[in-house]
Write a protein that holds these residues in place. Structure first.
Motif, PDB file in Angstrom:
ATOM      1  N   PRO A  13       0.551  -1.981  -0.063  1.00 62.80           N
ATOM      2  CA  PRO A  13      -0.128  -0.061   0.324  1.00 62.80           C
ATOM      3  C   PRO A  13       1.113   0.968  -0.236  1.00 62.80           C
ATOM      4  O   PRO A  13       1.890   1.384   0.522  1.00 62.80           O
ATOM      5  CB  PRO A  13      -0.916  -0.017   1.710  1.00 62.80           C
ATOM      6  N   PRO A  14      -0.187   2.491  -0.608  1.00 61.83           N
ATOM      7  CA  PRO A  14       1.133   3.455  -0.093  1.00 61.83           C
ATOM      8  C   PRO A  14       1.090   4.152   0.903  1.00 61.83           C
ATOM      9  O   PRO A  14       0.423   3.967   1.820  1.00 61.83           O
ATOM     10  CB  PRO A  14      -0.089   4.824  -1.453  1.00 61.83           C
ATOM     11  N   THR A  15       2.584   4.419   1.263  1.00 63.01           N
ATOM     12  CA  THR A  15       3.130   4.911   2.082  1.00 63.01           C
ATOM     13  C   THR A  15       2.733   6.394   2.362  1.00 63.01           C
ATOM     14  O   THR A  15       2.290   6.929   1.670  1.00 63.01           O
ATOM     15  CB  THR A  15       4.754   4.293   2.995  1.00 63.01           C
ATOM     16  N   VAL A  16       2.470   6.407   4.087  1.00 64.46           N
ATOM     17  CA  VAL A  16       2.919   8.071   3.984  1.00 64.46           C
ATOM     18  C   VAL A  16       4.279   9.313   3.257  1.00 64.46           C
ATOM     19  O   VAL A  16       3.617   9.791   2.936  1.00 64.46           O
ATOM     20  CB  VAL A  16       2.752   8.397   5.853  1.00 64.46           C
ATOM     21  N   ASP A  17       4.988   8.437   3.427  1.00 61.37           N
ATOM     22  CA  ASP A  17       6.052   9.081   3.049  1.00 61.37           C
ATOM     23  C   ASP A  17       6.008   9.023   1.421  1.00 61.37           C
ATOM     24  O   ASP A  17       5.975  10.688   1.079  1.00 61.37           O
ATOM     25  CB  ASP A  17       7.489   8.713   3.048  1.00 61.37           C
ATOM     26  N   ASP A  18       5.261   8.606   0.698  1.00 65.12           N
ATOM     27  CA  ASP A  18       5.504   8.238  -0.818  1.00 65.12           C
ATOM     28  C   ASP A  18       4.500   9.664  -1.064  1.00 65.12           C
ATOM     29  O   ASP A  18       3.728  10.175  -2.323  1.00 65.12           O
ATOM     30  CB  ASP A  18       4.615   6.808  -1.259  1.00 65.12           C
ATOM     31  N   ILE A  19       3.035   9.400  -0.021  1.00 64.74           N
ATOM     32  CA  ILE A  19       1.912  10.312   0.109  1.00 64.74           C
ATOM     33  C   ILE A  19       2.613  12.033   0.548  1.00 64.74           C
ATOM     34  O   ILE A  19       1.885  12.940  -1.009  1.00 64.74           O
ATOM     35  CB  ILE A  19       0.752   9.942   0.721  1.00 64.74           C
ATOM     36  N   ARG A  20       3.586  11.635   1.055  1.00 66.52           N
ATOM     37  CA  ARG A  20       3.414  13.231   1.166  1.00 66.52           C
ATOM     38  C   ARG A  20       4.462  14.172   0.321  1.00 66.52           C
ATOM     39  O   ARG A  20       4.459  15.032  -0.140  1.00 66.52           O
ATOM     40  CB  ARG A  20       4.527  13.160   2.525  1.00 66.52           C
ATOM     41  N   LYS A  21       5.605  13.314  -0.839  1.00 67.48           N
ATOM     42  CA  LYS A  21       6.298  13.431  -1.477  1.00 67.48           C
ATOM     43  C   LYS A  21       5.438  14.109  -2.759  1.00 67.48           C
ATOM     44  O   LYS A  21       5.307  14.834  -3.546  1.00 67.48           O
ATOM     45  CB  LYS A  21       7.300  12.220  -2.132  1.00 67.48           C
ATOM     46  N   LEU A  22       4.065  13.115  -2.945  1.00 65.72           N
ATOM     47  CA  LEU A  22       3.469  13.657  -4.503  1.00 65.72           C
ATOM     48  C   LEU A  22       3.118  15.360  -3.984  1.00 65.72           C
ATOM     49  O   LEU A  22       2.479  15.838  -4.562  1.00 65.72           O
ATOM     50  CB  LEU A  22       2.130  12.617  -4.316  1.00 65.72           C
ATOM     51  N   ASP A  23       2.102  15.495  -2.576  1.00 63.16           N
ATOM     52  CA  ASP A  23       1.393  16.166  -1.934  1.00 63.16           C
ATOM     53  C   ASP A  23       2.323  17.267  -2.669  1.00 63.16           C
ATOM     54  O   ASP A  23       1.913  18.340  -2.984  1.00 63.16           O
ATOM     55  CB  ASP A  23       1.560  16.784   0.270  1.00 63.16           C
TER      56      ASP A  23
END
Length: 648
Positions: free
Chosen positions: A371-381
């Motif tokens: 699953p997408p991690t918090v770090d992956d989502i923050r980077k895309l944000d």
């Protein structure tokens, strides 16, 4: 390529919508040899069938005329399995026939039948409805289809699966026998062909299937999750892809309610769609998705057919569907009419095999990941924030003046941090989720040193597209590898067989020769390719917990290395030795019965006959007669003479 339609009004409508490239099913239906004939069409969902039979109907209803005559009895009838699909057809026909003056009336369950009756009484050119409501109007005399010139059955296989066969036969029997019939279905099972044979005349059979099996514009992602983190995984997938609109599919209404409430608590603009909602509520939910007031729809399979949302870019299967056809129709809500989409399946470890079977039956090879991690989502944000129009657009004079005021009061870094906080405040927070990991035989690890005879300097790993499920065995794999790679047995090191593939080592001296040989096509279906990152880490065939590399039980330590065995003293139960040594007659309770009587005191009936007291017999009782109620067995004063008396 422009659409091949002879009607000028419909051609203008298509041009306004920028319909320049017809789909394969539209080309097949509008071909010259299909004109005026009954059609039996098989095409996948999302292939543009609605526009296809809308144009085919126009050739029969209008020809080259640009407008319909005054509306009276319907000239065309379209039957769809669900309310959503029927209303979707009505919306498509509304813009397609906008310039023709066509009156299009829908008759679906859940809507006010009296309102539908009033619209039918005012006249209609085209009627679109569901089987149950159409039959109800026919039986009540509210609908006259004696003038129908074209009858269309959309998603006919679904209607048969839902048990509408009798309703369909009732409706088709009421139409004129000379009418033209167009039957569209995703599949053509035996029931569909029987229906076509009965109600169609020399129908032209058209089967349209793309080379990619109808999934060319859909990217399938299989996401490993823990069963207890389904809701958190849904949140992260929605945040990771950030689609303009998405559908999350569940199997039950209860799950829809729960997940819908969860997403709303996480600040998602979400709506619910299930069979327990009224038709008005369902229409409002879909309209909220279309106009952008909602971005997420949590739905059961009621939304798997007939819903066309132009901006839908993501489908999430929070629960796996029951069959491959449902999976195909769910995923078909995205990737429509040339638009790209993503279909994400949330797979618990114990559901992996079932998922692979479903996808394999559809010819789909998904991309497996955690699953997408918090770090992956923050980077895309951060990347999305830099592309946000708030930063990219030129500021107005008022904005620039306010900016100078802020810069005078705060530093640029402070203002940038405040902007980041404001941007994040409007986004749902991602969740901490764990990846349960690949099953045994799939994970990868760094390569280890080659232990083959000629590979003292290292090795390279390769993958072969045959595994344990294909009955792979080293006895025939090794000759195959040597023949394909132009190497010898001594150049091959470890061979590890897993469920779906086989990994093997090639000595560093033979890697170049092996790689060059693989580039030559030999017509074989077996694929051999390099395996970067080393072999998959898993339990090779024949090994297991507590076993040696070749499947044998590991030997224990030598006897001289084992610790001395000390036998623990055995605890004996407590016994009163003085009590055990006493004579039996001195022990308490000796000679007593269970109720405290003397053990030698026998009841009267247990005594021998000579010890029993004798007395006069009761009056009227003879010798040997049973004494009722005495509690004693039958007794005789002596042995009777003669024969033994018979029992009465």
């Amino acid at each position: 390529m422009p659409f091949m339609t002879s009607n000028p009004a419909l051609a203008r409508a298509l041009a306004e919508r920028e319909y320049d490239n017809p789909t394969p099913v539209q080309l097949a239906v509008l071909a010259p040899d299909s004109s005026g004939r009954d059609l039996l069409v098989s095409a996948q969902t999302g292939s543009g069938k609605t526009v296809a039979y809308g144009l085919a109907m126009a050739d029969t209803l209008l020809g080259t005329d640009e407008r319909f005559a005054l509306a009276s009895a319907p000239q065309a009838l379209v039957v769809a399995p669900t309310r959503e699909l029927a209303l979707q057809v009505q919306r498509e026909f509304a813009w397609l026939y906008a310039a023709t003056g066509a009156r299009i009336v829908s008759c679906v369950g859940g809507m006010d039948p009296r309102q539908e009756q009033r619209l039918l009484n005012q006249g209609a050119h085209i009627v679109v409805g569901t089987p149950g409501r159409l039959r109800d109007h026919l039986e009540r005399g509210r609908l006259d289809i004696s003038a129908v010139r074209v009858a269309v059955l959309d998603e006919a296989d679904e209607m048969l699966d839902l048990g509408f066969r009798e309703d369909l036969e009732f409706i088709l029997d009421a139409t004129p026998p000379e009418r033209r019939s167009l039957l569209f279905s995703a599949t053509l099972p035996r029931g569909i062909t029987a229906l076509a044979k009965r109600y169609q005349r020399e129908a032209l059979r058209i089967e349209v299937a793309s080379a990619e099996g109808g999934h060319a514009d859909i990217e399938y992602r299989a996401i490993r999750i823990n069963p207890s983190e389904v809701e958190h995984a849904v949140v992260n997938v929605l945040r990771f892809y950030d689609a303009s609109s998405a559908i999350v599919f569940c199997n039950t209404r209860e799950k829809v309610r729960h997940l819908h409430a969860t997403l709303q608590e996480r600040q998602f603009s979400a709506v619910a769609l299930s069979g327990e909602l009224s038709q008005n509520e369902r229409n409002q939910a879909l309209q909220a998705l279309r106009d952008g007031r909602a971005r997420v729809c949590v739905a059961t399979d009621v939304a798997a057919r007939g819903i066309d949302l132009p901006s839908l870019g993501l489908v999430i299967h929070a629960e796996l569907p029951n069959d491959a056809e449902s999976l195909q129709h769910r995923s078909g809500r995205t990737g429509r009419a040339g638009r790209k989409g993503v279909s994400a399946l949330l797979v618990a470890p114990f559901r992996r095999r079932r998922t692979e079977e479903l996808l394999r039956s559809l010819g789909i090879t998904p991309v497996w990941s955690g699953p997408p991690t918090v770090d992956d989502i923050r980077k895309l944000d951060h990347e999305r924030m830099l592309r946000d129009p708030v930063l990219t657009d030129e500021p107005s004079e008022d904005d620039a003046a306010a900016a100078h005021t802020l810069l005078a009061a705060h530093s640029a870094e402070h203002l940038a941090a405040a902007l980041v906080r404001l941007y994040r405040a409007g986004l749902p927070a991602p969740e901490e989720v764990a990846d349960p990991g690949e099953p045994r035989g799939v994970r990868e690890r760094a390569p280890r040193a080659f232990d083959g005879p000629s590979g003292a300097g290292g090795s390279a790993w390769f993958r072969l597209s045959i595994g344990r499920r294909n009955n792979a065995d080293p006895r025939w794999l090794l000759p195959l590898i040597c023949r394909r790679g132009n190497v010898t047995r001594k150049d091959i090191g470890v061979i590890r067989i897993f469920d779906e593939e086989t990994a093997f080592e090639v000595g560093i001296d033979a890697v170049d020769r092996f790689s060059k040989a693989l580039r030559k096509a030999d017509g074989s279906d077996v694929v051999i390719e390099p395996l970067p990152g080393g072999p998959p880490v898993g339990r090779p065939e024949g090994s297991g917990p507590g076993k040696a590399p070749h499947g044998k039980a590991p030997r224990g330590k030598p006897a001289h290395e084992k610790p001395p065995y000390e036998k623990a003293p055995r605890e004996k139960p407590f016994r009163d030795k003085p009590f055990r040594d006493k004579p039996a007659q001195d022990k308490p309770g000796y000679g007593k019965a269970a109720h405290g009587k003397a053990a030698h005191a026998k009841p009267e009936h247990a005594k021998p006959a000579h010890e029993r007291p004798r007395g006069p017999k009761p009056a009227g009782q003879s010798t040997g007669e049973r004494q009722l109620g005495s509690g004693r067995p039958n007794t005789f004063e002596g042995k009777p003479k003669g024969k033994k008396p018979r029992r009465p």
